[in-house]
Write an enzyme that holds these catalytic residues in place. Structure first.
Site, PDB file in Angstrom:
ATOM      1  N   SER A  63       0.824  -1.095   0.001  1.00 24.29           N
ATOM      2  CA  SER A  63      -0.017  -0.069   0.025  1.00 24.29           C
ATOM      3  C   SER A  63       0.817   1.295  -0.318  1.00 24.29           C
ATOM      4  CB  SER A  63      -1.074  -0.091   1.096  1.00 24.29           C
ATOM      5  OG  SER A  63      -1.943   1.169   1.178  1.00 24.29           O
TER       6      SER A  63
ATOM      7  N   HIS B  42      -2.531  -1.008  -3.282  1.00 19.70           N
ATOM      8  CA  HIS B  42      -3.661  -0.262  -3.110  1.00 19.70           C
ATOM      9  C   HIS B  42      -3.552   1.115  -3.772  1.00 19.70           C
ATOM     10  CE1 HIS B  42      -4.298  -2.248   1.125  1.00 19.70           C
ATOM     11  NE2 HIS B  42      -4.920  -2.915   0.161  1.00 19.70           N
TER      12      HIS B  42
ATOM     13  N   ASP C 226      -4.244  -4.743   6.126  1.00 20.77           N
ATOM     14  CA  ASP C 226      -4.685  -5.734   5.268  1.00 20.77           C
ATOM     15  C   ASP C 226      -3.471  -6.802   4.664  1.00 20.77           C
ATOM     16  OD1 ASP C 226      -6.138  -6.733   3.120  1.00 20.77           O
ATOM     17  OD2 ASP C 226      -5.735  -5.284   1.604  1.00 20.77           O
TER      18      ASP C 226
END
Length: 355
Positions: free
Chosen positions: A168, A194, A290
């Site tokens: 991310s 992401h 995540d």
């Protein structure tokens, strides 16, 4: 009036040529209890102003209608290793290439102008991301590229391993480094990064130009071949792994209302846990958690799992969550992640008698 610098208050600078947008960003900084507005300036005066104002912990650089001044400033600040850079894309989606270029050069994060800038939840989220960037400055990976490990040839009847990566915040530069270190004819890799769809497409196109591998967005039910790197598309669906007619393949599944991210690293990793002995899972820099639960499933099943360490992470959030959960078999600095993947591939081949 400056806030007290006692404790964890971070000093922030704002660079923007549009007064109305600068005022809104200024309000976010001033309303956050742990951020202090050190200085604000235009692009033309930014370098000299920042040098004389003292070293800020983070600089919020707003990409305006003409992004080139922002990119020049970014290069100057990074060359001097002055501070963490947070991009603020004010008018949007027309700056995909410039944004990806800036992230690739070392900007820590990119924040997009929200639909409703008055939303207190949005303002809180932006303030939090700026604070995280200020706390954890981007660090350049040291050392030259490592030699590639031995890569066995894919043979009929053998299960070629699959490499899964999740990232991310800070993932652009981290993935560039790791993918550069991978063997160009090695096993396929599937990645969740992401990033909004338009920016992800530009990032994928940039990597496809730079790397010897075939880099593209994943397509459903299309076999994954050696030398391919596939990114989970930001299409409102999760990318998952399954094996069809002896080939690794991606399939898409719908998002659930409770999902914080789509595509999700957790969903990608969890879908591959059943194939644990043929999986190499890697979690890189990123805000949040995540991927931690999905990697834990893979680790418990027996997969090879690798996490980026704190010192080399732009944001040690996702790797920390996975590490603290006991999901990371090896925790390594970024420069060692690619070689570790190559070694895991070679060990997989050796275990199958393929050396």
């Amino acid at each position: 009036m400056l806030k007290s610098t006692i404790g964890l208050v971070r000093q922030i600078a704002i660079v923007d040529d549009a007064p109305h947008l600068r005022a809104w960003v200024r309000a976010i900084v001033r309303e956050h209890p742990k951020l202090n507005l050190l200085v604000e300036t235009t692009h033309a005066e930014a370098t000299q102003t920042l040098l004389t104002a003292g070293r800020p912990d983070a600089v919020m650089v707003v990409l305006g209608a003409a992004p080139q001044p922002s990119l020049r400033l970014l290069r100057q600040l990074l060359d001097r290793n002055l501070t963490a850079i947070v991009l603020f894309v004010g008018n949007g989606r027309g700056h995909c290439k410039a944004t990806i270029a800036a992230l690739s050069k070392g900007a820590v994060d990119c924040i997009f102008c929200p639909v409703d800038p008055r939303d207190p939840i949005v303002k809180k989220d932006i303030g939090h991301r700026v604070l995280v960037a200020a706390k954890q400055r981007s660090q350049k990976a040291a050392g030259s590229a490592q030699m590639h490990g031995p890569i066995g040839q894919n043979c009929e009847g053998w299960a070629q391993p699959l490499i899964l990566l999740g990232a991310s915040t800070g993932g652009v530069t981290a993935l560039e480094r790791v993918l550069t270190d991978l063997h160009p004819l090695g096993p396929a890799a599937v990645i969740v990064q992401h990033m909004p769809a338009a920016y992800l497409r530009n990032f994928v196109e940039m990597l496809n130009r730079q790397l010897p591998q075939d880099v593209a967005l994943a397509k459903e039910n299309t076999p994954l071949e050696d030398g391919q790197i596939r990114f989970a598309p930001s299409n409102g669906l999760h990318s998952e792994i399954f094996r069809m007619k002896g080939k690794w393949t991606c399939r898409f599944s719908p998002a659930r209302e409770a999902d914080l991210h789509c595509p999700s690293v957790d969903r990608l990793f969890a879908s591959a846990a059943v194939y644990h002995s043929d999986m190499i899972a890697v979690i890189l820099t990123g805000l949040g958690r995540d991927g931690a639960d999905g990697m834990h499933q893979m680790y418990l099943a027996g997969a090879t799992t690798i996490g980026q360490d704190e010192a080399s992470s732009v944001v040690y959030g996702m790797p920390r969550a996975a590490w603290e959960l006991g999901a990371v078999g090896q925790q390594l600095p970024l420069r060692n992640v690619g070689p570790a993947i190559n070694l895991a591939v070679a060990q997989h081949h050796e275990n199958q008698g393929r050396v």
